[in-house]
Design a protein around this motif. Structure first.
Motif, PDB file in Angstrom:
ATOM      1  N   TYR A 125      -7.129  15.582  65.952  1.00 14.04           N
ATOM      2  CA  TYR A 125      -6.943  14.166  65.627  1.00 14.04           C
ATOM      3  C   TYR A 125      -7.093  13.904  64.133  1.00 14.04           C
ATOM      4  N   SER A 126      -7.917  14.690  63.461  1.00 14.13           N
ATOM      5  CA  SER A 126      -8.044  14.495  62.016  1.00 14.13           C
ATOM      6  C   SER A 126      -6.758  14.893  61.296  1.00 14.13           C
ATOM      7  N   TRP A 127      -6.021  15.872  61.858  1.00 10.88           N
ATOM      8  CA  TRP A 127      -4.736  16.254  61.266  1.00 10.88           C
ATOM      9  C   TRP A 127      -3.739  15.102  61.325  1.00 10.88           C
ATOM     10  N   MET A 128      -3.869  14.259  62.345  1.00 16.21           N
ATOM     11  CA  MET A 128      -2.943  13.130  62.485  1.00 16.21           C
ATOM     12  C   MET A 128      -3.341  11.961  61.594  1.00 16.21           C
ATOM     13  N   ASN A 129      -4.566  11.947  61.097  1.00 19.09           N
ATOM     14  CA  ASN A 129      -5.075  10.796  60.355  1.00 19.09           C
ATOM     15  C   ASN A 129      -5.265  11.047  58.868  1.00 19.09           C
ATOM     16  N   ILE A 130      -4.630  12.060  58.316  1.00 17.40           N
ATOM     17  CA  ILE A 130      -4.733  12.311  56.877  1.00 17.40           C
ATOM     18  C   ILE A 130      -3.917  11.246  56.153  1.00 17.40           C
ATOM     19  N   GLU A 131      -4.559  10.502  55.270  1.00 14.79           N
ATOM     20  CA  GLU A 131      -3.886   9.407  54.578  1.00 14.79           C
ATOM     21  C   GLU A 131      -2.856   9.923  53.573  1.00 14.79           C
ATOM     22  N   ASN A 132      -1.762   9.202  53.475  1.00 17.08           N
ATOM     23  CA  ASN A 132      -0.692   9.476  52.506  1.00 17.08           C
ATOM     24  C   ASN A 132      -0.154  10.894  52.603  1.00 17.08           C
ATOM     25  N   ASP A 133      -0.054  11.418  53.798  1.00 21.69           N
ATOM     26  CA  ASP A 133       0.471  12.767  53.987  1.00 21.69           C
ATOM     27  C   ASP A 133       1.644  12.697  54.960  1.00 21.69           C
ATOM     28  N   GLU A 134       2.813  13.103  54.491  1.00 22.89           N
ATOM     29  CA  GLU A 134       4.026  13.022  55.318  1.00 22.89           C
ATOM     30  C   GLU A 134       3.923  13.920  56.545  1.00 22.89           C
ATOM     31  N   ASN A 135       3.336  15.110  56.396  1.00 21.90           N
ATOM     32  CA  ASN A 135       3.194  16.024  57.529  1.00 21.90           C
ATOM     33  C   ASN A 135       2.298  15.423  58.607  1.00 21.90           C
ATOM     34  N   GLN A 161      -9.768  26.363  75.186  1.00 25.56           N
ATOM     35  CA  GLN A 161      -9.372  27.770  75.139  1.00 25.56           C
ATOM     36  C   GLN A 161     -10.038  28.459  73.951  1.00 25.56           C
ATOM     37  N   LYS A 162     -10.158  29.754  74.068  1.00 32.67           N
ATOM     38  CA  LYS A 162     -10.805  30.539  73.018  1.00 32.67           C
ATOM     39  C   LYS A 162      -9.948  30.539  71.746  1.00 32.67           C
ATOM     40  N   ASN A 163     -10.606  30.385  70.608  1.00 35.66           N
ATOM     41  CA  ASN A 163      -9.993  30.407  69.275  1.00 35.66           C
ATOM     42  C   ASN A 163      -8.970  29.295  69.045  1.00 35.66           C
ATOM     43  N   LYS A 164      -9.181  28.159  69.688  1.00 31.12           N
ATOM     44  CA  LYS A 164      -8.311  26.999  69.473  1.00 31.12           C
ATOM     45  C   LYS A 164      -9.091  25.955  68.687  1.00 31.12           C
ATOM     46  N   PRO A 165      -8.394  25.100  67.934  1.00 32.56           N
ATOM     47  CA  PRO A 165      -9.105  24.085  67.152  1.00 32.56           C
ATOM     48  C   PRO A 165      -9.782  23.050  68.046  1.00 32.56           C
ATOM     49  N   CYS A 166     -10.781  22.420  67.481  1.00 30.97           N
ATOM     50  CA  CYS A 166     -11.557  21.393  68.171  1.00 30.97           C
ATOM     51  C   CYS A 166     -10.705  20.121  68.335  1.00 30.97           C
ATOM     52  N   TYR A 167     -11.058  19.332  69.335  1.00 32.46           N
ATOM     53  CA  TYR A 167     -10.386  18.064  69.641  1.00 32.46           C
ATOM     54  C   TYR A 167     -10.363  17.155  68.406  1.00 32.46           C
ATOM     55  N   ALA A 168     -11.508  17.019  67.756  1.00 34.42           N
ATOM     56  CA  ALA A 168     -11.612  16.145  66.584  1.00 34.42           C
ATOM     57  C   ALA A 168     -10.774  16.659  65.420  1.00 34.42           C
ATOM     58  N   THR A 169     -10.660  17.972  65.306  1.00 35.48           N
ATOM     59  CA  THR A 169      -9.857  18.552  64.228  1.00 35.48           C
ATOM     60  C   THR A 169      -8.388  18.184  64.393  1.00 35.48           C
ATOM     61  N   TYR A 213      -1.913  24.953  60.870  1.00 35.07           N
ATOM     62  CA  TYR A 213      -0.829  25.915  60.828  1.00 35.07           C
ATOM     63  C   TYR A 213       0.336  25.363  61.630  1.00 35.07           C
ATOM     64  N   LYS A 214       1.541  25.639  61.185  1.00 41.16           N
ATOM     65  CA  LYS A 214       2.741  25.156  61.891  1.00 41.16           C
ATOM     66  C   LYS A 214       2.753  25.657  63.326  1.00 41.16           C
ATOM     67  N   GLU A 215       2.351  26.918  63.529  1.00 41.26           N
ATOM     68  CA  GLU A 215       2.361  27.501  64.881  1.00 41.26           C
ATOM     69  C   GLU A 215       1.403  26.746  65.794  1.00 41.26           C
ATOM     70  N   GLU A 217       2.321  24.622  69.092  1.00 38.41           N
ATOM     71  CA  GLU A 217       1.643  25.004  70.341  1.00 38.41           C
ATOM     72  C   GLU A 217       0.984  23.783  70.992  1.00 38.41           C
ATOM     73  N   VAL A 218       0.334  22.953  70.187  1.00 37.05           N
ATOM     74  CA  VAL A 218      -0.305  21.739  70.695  1.00 37.05           C
ATOM     75  C   VAL A 218       0.753  20.795  71.262  1.00 37.05           C
ATOM     76  N   LEU A 219       1.827  20.602  70.539  1.00 37.14           N
ATOM     77  CA  LEU A 219       2.881  19.692  70.997  1.00 37.14           C
ATOM     78  C   LEU A 219       3.514  20.185  72.295  1.00 37.14           C
ATOM     79  N   PHE A 220       3.740  21.485  72.407  1.00 37.40           N
ATOM     80  CA  PHE A 220       4.299  22.040  73.638  1.00 37.40           C
ATOM     81  C   PHE A 220       3.325  21.851  74.794  1.00 37.40           C
ATOM     82  N   TRP A 221       2.040  22.098  74.534  1.00 35.87           N
ATOM     83  CA  TRP A 221       1.008  21.966  75.561  1.00 35.87           C
ATOM     84  C   TRP A 221       0.962  20.536  76.097  1.00 35.87           C
ATOM     85  N   ILE A 222       0.962  19.564  75.192  1.00 37.40           N
ATOM     86  CA  ILE A 222       0.872  18.154  75.582  1.00 37.40           C
ATOM     87  C   ILE A 222       2.146  17.715  76.301  1.00 37.40           C
ATOM     88  N   SER A 223       3.306  18.149  75.813  1.00 40.38           N
ATOM     89  CA  SER A 223       4.558  17.725  76.433  1.00 40.38           C
ATOM     90  C   SER A 223       4.790  18.366  77.792  1.00 40.38           C
TER      91      SER A 223
END
Length: 161
Positions: free
Chosen positions: A61-71, A51-59, A28-30, A34-40
């Motif tokens: 990183y998997s969002w960053m490694n989707i092949e041929n995806d501009e997002n 934190q409760k109801n937050k995505p897993c660490y591996a998830t 989700y864009k939100e 949120e992740v980018l703000f947290w890291i920065s």
């Protein structure tokens, strides 16, 4: 009908154990913002994921490694930039740590507590070591040229004889 125990009712409502990692989930864009703000802001990704109801660490990183995806490519670049900003925040926090008023001991003859000094030194050392690993900006390594063929031609404007 059989009566269910309170434990059975609880397990029906909430699944026990580690959450499943959904590597094919679209972020989700939100959540990304949120992740980018947290890291920065100098926090760790693991702390965010705990934190409760937050995505897993591996998830994440998997969002960053989707092949041929501009997002995915854009998220990966923005994440690297957020890491650099986060390292700056941690570095600024280190300056604040060093500017703290020292803890004093002794009733008649006030002096700086040596244990406090050692603790501050240890905190600063660990922080600097981590920053040097995370960001080349804080590293002591000097990148040099080994056995390079460099030809220098000096033009002075003076005619040769």
């Amino acid at each position: 009908m059989k009566k269910e125990s309170p434990m059975q009712l609880a397990t029906k409502q909430f699944k026990l154990g580690r959450p499943k990692i959904n590597l094919k989930a679209t972020p989700y864009k939100e959540t990304i913002e949120e992740v980018l703000f947290w890291i920065s802001s100098g926090q760790t990704l693991r702390a965010y994921c705990r934190q409760k109801n937050k995505p897993c660490y591996a998830t994440i990183y998997s969002w960053m490694n989707i092949e041929n995806d501009e997002n995915s490519i854009e998220f990966s670049k923005r994440f690297a930039y957020a890491r650099e900003r986060g390292a700056e925040v941690i570095g600024e926090g280190l300056i604040e740590l060093m500017n703290e008023t020292p803890r004093m001991i002794g009733e008649d003859d006030k002096r700086i507590d040596p244990a406090w000094v050692q603790l501050q030194k240890a905190k600063a050392d660990v922080t600097l070591r981590l920053l040097s690993k995370w960001s080349s900006r804080y590293s002591d390594k000097v990148i040099g040229i080994d056995k390079a063929d460099i030809n220098v031609q000096v033009i002075t404007g003076v005619p040769q004889q």
